[in-house]
Design a protein around this motif. Structure first.
Motif, mmCIF file in Angstrom:
data_model
loop_
_atom_site.group_PDB
_atom_site.id
_atom_site.type_symbol
_atom_site.label_atom_id
_atom_site.label_comp_id
_atom_site.label_asym_id
_atom_site.label_seq_id
_atom_site.Cartn_x
_atom_site.Cartn_y
_atom_site.Cartn_z
ATOM 1 N N LEU A 36 -5.166 4.482 2.275
ATOM 2 C CA LEU A 36 -5.040 4.748 0.850
ATOM 3 C C LEU A 36 -5.557 3.524 0.112
ATOM 4 O O LEU A 36 -5.078 2.406 0.333
ATOM 5 N N ALA A 38 -5.944 1.804 -3.550
ATOM 6 C CA ALA A 38 -5.431 1.847 -4.921
ATOM 7 C C ALA A 38 -6.192 0.836 -5.756
ATOM 8 O O ALA A 38 -6.290 -0.332 -5.392
ATOM 9 N N THR A 41 -10.731 2.968 -8.178
ATOM 10 C CA THR A 41 -10.724 4.273 -7.532
ATOM 11 C C THR A 41 -9.465 4.359 -6.691
ATOM 12 O O THR A 41 -9.162 3.426 -5.934
ATOM 13 N N THR A 42 -8.723 5.450 -6.828
ATOM 14 C CA THR A 42 -7.501 5.639 -6.054
ATOM 15 C C THR A 42 -7.676 6.879 -5.198
ATOM 16 O O THR A 42 -7.765 7.995 -5.715
ATOM 17 N N LYS A 54 -7.629 12.302 -4.011
ATOM 18 C CA LYS A 54 -7.825 11.252 -4.997
ATOM 19 C C LYS A 54 -7.169 11.663 -6.297
ATOM 20 O O LYS A 54 -6.865 12.855 -6.516
ATOM 21 N N LYS A 58 -6.482 3.970 -12.813
ATOM 22 C CA LYS A 58 -6.544 2.707 -12.084
ATOM 23 C C LYS A 58 -5.146 2.353 -11.582
ATOM 24 O O LYS A 58 -4.243 2.088 -12.372
ATOM 25 N N ALA A 59 -4.984 2.350 -10.266
ATOM 26 C CA ALA A 59 -3.672 2.093 -9.677
ATOM 27 C C ALA A 59 -3.496 0.617 -9.342
ATOM 28 O O ALA A 59 -4.446 -0.065 -8.951
ATOM 29 N N GLY A 62 0.252 1.113 -4.180
ATOM 30 C CA GLY A 62 0.189 2.446 -3.606
ATOM 31 C C GLY A 62 0.651 2.503 -2.164
ATOM 32 O O GLY A 62 0.386 1.589 -1.376
ATOM 33 N N VAL A 72 2.144 5.850 -6.307
ATOM 34 C CA VAL A 72 1.242 4.874 -6.915
ATOM 35 C C VAL A 72 1.754 4.477 -8.292
ATOM 36 O O VAL A 72 2.506 5.222 -8.934
ATOM 37 N N ILE A 74 0.118 3.873 -11.808
ATOM 38 C CA ILE A 74 -1.119 4.058 -12.570
ATOM 39 C C ILE A 74 -0.789 3.887 -14.045
ATOM 40 O O ILE A 74 0.098 4.554 -14.574
ATOM 41 N N HIS A 293 -7.600 -2.916 -5.485
ATOM 42 C CA HIS A 293 -6.417 -3.679 -5.869
ATOM 43 C C HIS A 293 -5.398 -3.770 -4.749
ATOM 44 O O HIS A 293 -4.762 -4.803 -4.545
#
Length: 310
Positions: A36, A38, A41-42, A54, A58-59, A62, A72, A74, A293
Motif C-alpha cells: 500500500l 500512501a 497517489t494512494t 486506489k 493525498k494520504a 496508511g 488512511v 487523507i 509519503h
C-alpha cells in the motif's frame, strides 16, 4: 497476519486487473513486493505492479488492516475503507480547534491512534464509535503547526513514541503526557542542527531499538533504547537515493524500506529497500508519481509478512 482470502484476492486481481502497470519494481535478486502506497497517489499495488485498489486524495499514513480494509489519513480525515471499495466504514474528522491530522494507526485494543497538529497538539485514541477515549498532550517545541509532529506510534508498554521535527527529537510520552525518554537526532557527527536531520518516523523494533527516517537531512538511523546511535545510512552509501525520506518499514529479514517523498527525478526510485550493509536490493520506479509519503509492504514473493514494523 494478513488473512489467506486477502492473498488469494490480491493475486487473482493482479491477473484480472484492467489497470495499466503502476510503475516498475527492480531487483537483481528477484525481490517482488505488494504494498500500500500512501501519498500523492494512494494505491494498493500487486507484486506484478498493477493497481488493485486506489482512492483519491493525498494520504499521510496508511495500513492494510487484518480484516483487509484500508485505513488512511487523507486531508484532515482518518478513513477506513471496506476491502476493495470506496465505502467508508469508520472515520474520524480533525477537531475544529486544530489544523492538521497526521498519523492513523489501528491499535490492538480496537482503538485508532491519530495525531492532531495545531494550537492544541495532541495524540488521541479514537474508539470504534469515533469518540476520543484517550488524550495525550504533546510538546513539539515549535509554533510552526505543520512541523510539530509526524508518524506517532504506540509502544508495547502503553506509552507513545512521537517524532518532533524541529525539536530534533523523538519523545516517548506516557498516557498523561509526561516525556520519559528523548532520542536526539541533531548529532554533532552529522553536523548538528545545520544538517536538518528532522525525525519523521519513529518505528519501535522487536529488539527495543528505534528506527528513524530523518527527512531533509537525508538519512535513516537506528538508535538503542538509551538513544545511542547504532546504525545509519546516508546518500553516500545509497548513491543519492535519499530525497526527503519520510515513511518506512523494517522487514522481517532486517532490511529497511524507505520512501523518498521529495524525489522528483523519474530516473531515481520513489521507494527503495536496503540491507544492513547499505546495499540496495529492491527499488520502485514511476516517472510521474511523486510524494511517496508512507508504505505498508504486505507480501514478498508471495509470502505474507505479518504485522508490520512501520
Amino acid at each position: 497476519m494478513l488473512k489467506l482470502p486477502f492473498l488469494l484476492t490480491l493475486f487473482s486481481l493482479s491477473v484480472l486487473s484492467a489497470e495499466e502497470p503502476f510503475g516498475r519494481q527492480v531487483s537483481e535478486t528477484g525481490v517482488r513486493h505488494s504494498f500500500l502506497l500512501a501519498g500523492a497517489t494512494t494505491a494498493l499495488i500487486s507484486e506484478e505492479g498493477e493497481v488493485l485498489w486506489k482512492t483519491p486524495g493525498k494520504a499521510r499514513d496508511g495500513f492494510v488492516l487484518e480484516n483487509n480494509n484500508v485505513l488512511v489519513t487523507i486531508g484532515n480525515v482518518a478513513k477506513e475503507f471496506a476491502e476493495g471499495t470506496q465505502d467508508v466504514v469508520w472515520s474520524y474528522q480533525l477537531h475544529k480547534d486544530n489544523q492538521e491530522l497526521g498519523s492513523a494507526v489501528r491499535l490492538a485494543n480496537g482503538n485508532t491512534l491519530v495525531v492532531e497538529r495545531g494550537e492544541n497538539p495532541r495524540l488521541l485514541e479514537i474508539d470504534p464509535k469515533g469518540e476520543p477515549v484517550v488524550e495525550v498532550p504533546l510538546q513539539p517545541e515549535t509554533e510552526r503547526i505543520h512541523m510539530q509532529t509526524r508518524m506517532a506510534r504506540k509502544l508495547p508498554n502503553g506509552n507513545y513514541l512521537v517524532p518532533h521535527l524541529l525539536a530534533f527529537a523523538v519523545k516517548e510520552y506516557t498516557a498523561e503526557g509526561k516525556v520519559v525518554r528523548t532520542i536526539r537526532t541533531d548529532l554533532e557527527e552529522w553536523g548538528g542542527r545545520e544538517a536538518k536531520t528532522w525525525p519523521f518516523t519513529a518505528i519501535h523494533l522487536e529488539n527495543g531499538n528505534t528506527l528513524v527516517n530523518l527527512t531533509n537531512g537525508n538519512r535513516t538511523a537506528e538508535f538503542d533504547s538509551e538513544g545511542k546511535l547504532v546504525w545509519s545510512l546516508s546518500n553516500k552509501e545509497v548513491g543519492g537515493r535519499f530525497a526527503d525520506p519520510c515513511g518506512g518499514q523494517r522487514l522481517p529479514n532486517g532490511n529497511t524500506v524507505i520512501c523518498s517523498y521529495g524525489q522528483k527525478n523519474g530516473e531515481m526510485p520513489r521507494v527503495f529497500e536496503v540491507d544492513r550493509a547499505g546495499k540496495v536490493v529492491w527499488e520502485f520506479f514511476h516517472p510521474s508519481v511523486g510524494g511517496a509519503h508512507e508504505i505498508h509492504v504486505l507480501t514478498t514473493n508471495g509470502e505474507a509478512l505479518g504485522k508490520p514494523l512501520k
